[in-house]
Design a protein around this motif. Sequence first.
Motif, mmCIF file in Angstrom:
data_model
loop_
_atom_site.group_PDB
_atom_site.id
_atom_site.type_symbol
_atom_site.label_atom_id
_atom_site.label_comp_id
_atom_site.label_asym_id
_atom_site.label_seq_id
_atom_site.Cartn_x
_atom_site.Cartn_y
_atom_site.Cartn_z
ATOM 1 N N THR A 319 118.780 88.098 23.081
ATOM 2 C CA THR A 319 118.564 86.905 23.898
ATOM 3 C C THR A 319 118.805 85.634 23.088
ATOM 4 O O THR A 319 119.448 84.681 23.563
ATOM 5 N N LEU A 320 118.298 85.618 21.857
ATOM 6 C CA LEU A 320 118.509 84.454 20.993
ATOM 7 C C LEU A 320 119.988 84.253 20.687
ATOM 8 O O LEU A 320 120.508 83.130 20.734
ATOM 9 N N ALA A 323 121.768 82.763 23.716
ATOM 10 C CA ALA A 323 121.546 81.320 23.871
ATOM 11 C C ALA A 323 122.411 80.528 22.897
ATOM 12 O O ALA A 323 123.009 79.497 23.258
ATOM 13 N N LEU A 326 126.042 80.502 24.098
ATOM 14 C CA LEU A 326 126.286 79.576 25.201
ATOM 15 C C LEU A 326 126.508 78.155 24.682
ATOM 16 O O LEU A 326 127.383 77.425 25.184
#
Length: 561
Positions: A319-320, A323, A326
Amino acid sequence: MTSPGITPVPATGPTGPQVLPTVRPGPAAGQPESWPAAPALPGPPSLIERRWPGPSGSARPLVLAALTAAAVVGAVTLTMVRPGLGWLVAALAATAALVTAAVQTAAATATTPQPTTVALAPPAAVATASPGATGAPGRAAQVAWAAATIALVAVGTVRAAGWLFTLCLVAAAVTGTLAVTGGRSPLGMLVAATLQPAATVRALPWAVRGLRDTRPTGAGIGVGRILSSLAISAGLLTLFGLLFASADAVFADLVTGLLPDISPGGVVGWLVRLVLIGAGLVGAAYLVSRPPDLEGLRPGPSRPAHRLEWTLPLVLLDTLFAAFVLVQLTVFFGGAGHVLRTAGLTYAQYARGGFWQLLAVTALTLLVIAVAARRAPKATRADRLLVRTLLGTLAALSLVVVASALYRMQVYADAYGATRLRLFVTTVELWLGLLFVLVGVAVVRLRAAWLPRLVVGTAVLALLGLALVNPDRLIADRNVDRYLRTGRLDVSYVSGLSADAVPALARLPEPMRACALGQIAAELPRDGLWGANLGRQRARRDLATMPTTAELTDCPGTRLW
């Protein structure tokens, strides 16, 4: 009634069977009677005896002669100040000597009958005779590592950059060790890299026995006669070579380049090189004659972690990474202005402030994937699918991190200019990106036995690729192009590059060209035969057609950073 220590033995006498006493030593006074102790069985062999028993017998005369000749060639041809042709000649001579040792060992193994022995230890503890085992898949791997070693050393004949040749020598030491010892697992390759000093020490008795063994073998000639033949040949070549040199000046120049320095300092240096190279070659021949068995050197199986124990950290890490990716895609596809305004940085500051951190992230991610792949359970189909999904996602996202680091370095180099360090770390980042591709393949297949060898192999290819692009010339080209666009150039830095940069720096206008080439021309003496280098030869040819002198006050310029 018999006394202690007397055993009745039936016998036949004149009156029939009789019992004659047979006297055997009785126990000492005050001690109980006991039977003689049985001979003690030998204990199990040690780890070294099982994994690396070493060659039996003594070194063969032809092997010792080849090692001696290679050591002499290396001591004569190696140049300590600048890379040159001598390093390649020495590497080829050493390779020929070790190939001779391998061929002689194979011939001796084929012609010597193997004795039948009875194992007194459990089968797992008995040393396995595997003269050809290198821990690598056959002779093809040995040839590949040996070819990589020669190619790395050959860089010193083509490129003049000393820093590049130093990196190639370090890599050649690793590949050369793998060529004679092998090792496919990470632990096996690590142990192989430490065996050379121990092999040199263990090889001394083996070589001494070969020197003492004067019996003719093979071609019917002993080692003493081979060495004496080499000494006579060297003496004759020296005598007639000096006579021819005194008769012709051109031939004298050639002989001067071939012969070593005969001054006191030169003789001492020659003897030191001879001893060091000879010791290293003897140790390498010892390893070739009976390489260690590194195939089984792998860590034991670890206890699989609970699914939640390793899944939760990886999900959060994915997840990190997503991010961060992105944000990077925003920079790549037109939103850079918003990101930079939000951070309050310029492009150069944005690049310089993040590249090293991203390089650390890349290396640490490989470590995380390695640990997770080892601890994650793979017993069920659901476990294997989870491993492929989480680790594969992390490897794919890491490729975007690699691309971001490369982009930042590109911006950084455009703002401040190209340097050796920036080019080198860019090459390392490209190599790490390739490793993530390989790791992704290993995750999909859930097999990685081939990965450690490819890690070393791709590192060697990356270094050879760096030598192929001619790094000092590439750096000079980038800085000259930047000067022609912006008028900014750090003359002090580009003038410290090697002779490989001369063709690029020759594009500068005067007086910048003379300022950049003056120091290089002053540090470009004439090479002898063993110091011959293609890069320096091209630089001399180019420098002969242009002026390279300028006053210090005529050399304006600004720093790269």
